[in-house]
Scaffold this motif. Structure first.
Motif, PDB file in Angstrom:
ATOM      1  N   SER A 171       0.818  -1.216   0.000  1.00  0.00           N
ATOM      2  CA  SER A 171       0.000   0.000   0.000  1.00  0.00           C
ATOM      3  C   SER A 171       0.846   1.258   0.000  1.00  0.00           C
ATOM      4  CB  SER A 171      -0.927   0.011   1.218  1.00  0.00           C
ATOM      5  OG  SER A 171      -1.770  -1.120   1.237  1.00  0.00           O
ATOM      6  N   GLY A 172       2.176   1.119   0.097  1.00  0.00           N
ATOM      7  CA  GLY A 172       3.035   2.295   0.166  1.00  0.00           C
ATOM      8  C   GLY A 172       2.875   2.982   1.508  1.00  0.00           C
ATOM      9  N   GLY A 173       3.219   4.244   1.560  1.00  0.00           N
ATOM     10  CA  GLY A 173       3.163   4.963   2.829  1.00  0.00           C
ATOM     11  C   GLY A 173       1.794   5.487   3.184  1.00  0.00           C
ATOM     12  N   GLU A 174       0.825   5.333   2.308  1.00  0.00           N
ATOM     13  CA  GLU A 174      -0.469   5.971   2.528  1.00  0.00           C
ATOM     14  C   GLU A 174      -1.405   5.164   3.404  1.00  0.00           C
ATOM     15  OE1 GLU A 174      -2.236   7.354  -1.068  1.00  0.00           O
ATOM     16  OE2 GLU A 174      -0.329   7.970  -1.927  1.00  0.00           O
ATOM     17  N   GLY A 175      -1.009   3.974   3.809  1.00  0.00           N
ATOM     18  CA  GLY A 175      -1.894   3.127   4.597  1.00  0.00           C
ATOM     19  C   GLY A 175      -2.721   2.249   3.681  1.00  0.00           C
ATOM     20  N   PRO A 176      -3.250   1.130   4.198  1.00  0.00           N
ATOM     21  CA  PRO A 176      -3.968   0.181   3.343  1.00  0.00           C
ATOM     22  C   PRO A 176      -5.213   0.778   2.717  1.00  0.00           C
ATOM     23  CG  PRO A 176      -4.305  -0.339   5.657  1.00  0.00           C
ATOM     24  CD  PRO A 176      -3.248   0.721   5.600  1.00  0.00           C
ATOM     25  N   GLY A 177      -5.430   0.445   1.462  1.00  0.00           N
ATOM     26  CA  GLY A 177      -6.625   0.873   0.744  1.00  0.00           C
ATOM     27  C   GLY A 177      -7.237  -0.327   0.048  1.00  0.00           C
ATOM     28  N   ARG A 178      -7.813  -0.107  -1.095  1.00  0.00           N
ATOM     29  CA  ARG A 178      -8.447  -1.186  -1.833  1.00  0.00           C
ATOM     30  C   ARG A 178      -7.396  -2.160  -2.350  1.00  0.00           C
ATOM     31  NH1 ARG A 178     -11.724   1.713  -6.411  1.00  0.00           N
ATOM     32  NH2 ARG A 178      -9.605   2.509  -6.730  1.00  0.00           N
ATOM     33  N   LEU A 179      -7.777  -3.406  -2.445  1.00  0.00           N
ATOM     34  CA  LEU A 179      -6.851  -4.443  -2.911  1.00  0.00           C
ATOM     35  C   LEU A 179      -6.307  -4.112  -4.294  1.00  0.00           C
ATOM     36  CD1 LEU A 179      -5.479  -7.201  -2.661  1.00  0.00           C
ATOM     37  CD2 LEU A 179      -7.605  -8.247  -3.484  1.00  0.00           C
ATOM     38  N   GLU A 180      -7.165  -3.605  -5.167  1.00  0.00           N
ATOM     39  CA  GLU A 180      -6.739  -3.331  -6.545  1.00  0.00           C
ATOM     40  C   GLU A 180      -5.744  -2.182  -6.633  1.00  0.00           C
ATOM     41  OE1 GLU A 180     -11.081  -1.777  -6.175  1.00  0.00           O
ATOM     42  OE2 GLU A 180      -9.839  -3.429  -5.392  1.00  0.00           O
TER      43      GLU A 180
END
Length: 239
Positions: free
Chosen positions: A26-35
């Motif tokens: 997810s990078g540094g932005e925190g988890p988001g959508r799987l895609e």
């Protein structure tokens, strides 16, 4: 431990790998959508888990056999939908525990991560729900990280940017502090830079970001400016 349908429970190590694949992907932005996640290299996982790459490869092959990751040598690893849900469940446990330790037991925000790492695999779903209910079903932990809901949905997000990437004149609120380093968290707390704190970026210099918090001015070193995520209130910002 998370139990797959008609399968034995996953080990703590397997759960840890899935969580780290999600966070790194997810990078540094925190988890988001799987895609929106990207493949994670074996070396990145080895560095994060502090193990040898060969150990990572062996674990990823096992997780692939369970249908939890998509892994191809030299191309990295990504979570499947099933693996993504396991990772979100582990994150929910971890971050609810952090919030509970902070709010109910008076732990400092610099202390809760290490304790949650030990406990996240061992609480029942009933205990998880009791914690969430006592806390009022929070959407974020003490560091500003999103807590997945009981149905494993992430709360709505607002556009946040790293302090180090902004232009002078920006005003905003601290949204998230993306570090678990105890000394860094201690310093940020002393400076009043916790989620919800208002700040203004005065200028970017080679050494870091010069900011104003209330009546105080600070020069935050680049290492801290990079982990401070800000929700903009207006003014110029980077494109």
């Amino acid at each position: 431990m998370y139990k797959l349908t008609n399968r034995t429970p996953l080990s703590e190590a397997q759960e840890d790998y899935l969580k780290q694949v999600l966070l790194l992907g997810s990078g540094g932005e925190g988890p988001g959508r799987l895609e929106d996640t990207h493949p994670v290299s074996t070396q990145s996982l080895a560095d994060q888990m502090q193990v040898k790459p060969a150990s990572v490869t062996g674990m990823l092959k096992k997780l692939a056999e369970l249908g939890l990751v998509e892994y191809e040598a030299y191309r990295g690893v990504r979570l499947t939908e099933a693996g993504y849900r396991v990772a979100l469940e582990v994150l929910r446990h971890h971050r609810l525990i952090e919030a509970y330790l902070h709010e109910a037991l008076g732990y400092g925000w610099e202390e809760v991560h290490a304790e949650a790492e030990k406990l996240e695999h061992h609480i029942s779903e009933a205990f998880e729900e009791r914690i969430a209910e006592w806390l009022g079903h929070p959407s974020h932990d003490p560091h500003g990280d999103a807590i997945p809901s009981a149905t494993l949905e992430l709360p709505p997000t607002t556009p946040n940017r790293r302090l180090s990437a902004l232009e002078h004149g920006v005003r905003g609120l601290v949204a998230r502090v993306a570090t678990q380093d105890q000394d860094a968290l201690n310093l940020l707390a002393h400076l009043g830079l916790k989620p919800g704190a208002a700040l203004q970026l005065l200028e970017q210099v080679a050494e870091g970001s010069r900011i104003q918090v209330g009546k105080e001015r600070y020069l935050l070193p680049m290492s801290l400016a990079k982990v401070l995520w800000v929700h903009l209130e207006g003014g110029p910002h980077d494109g």
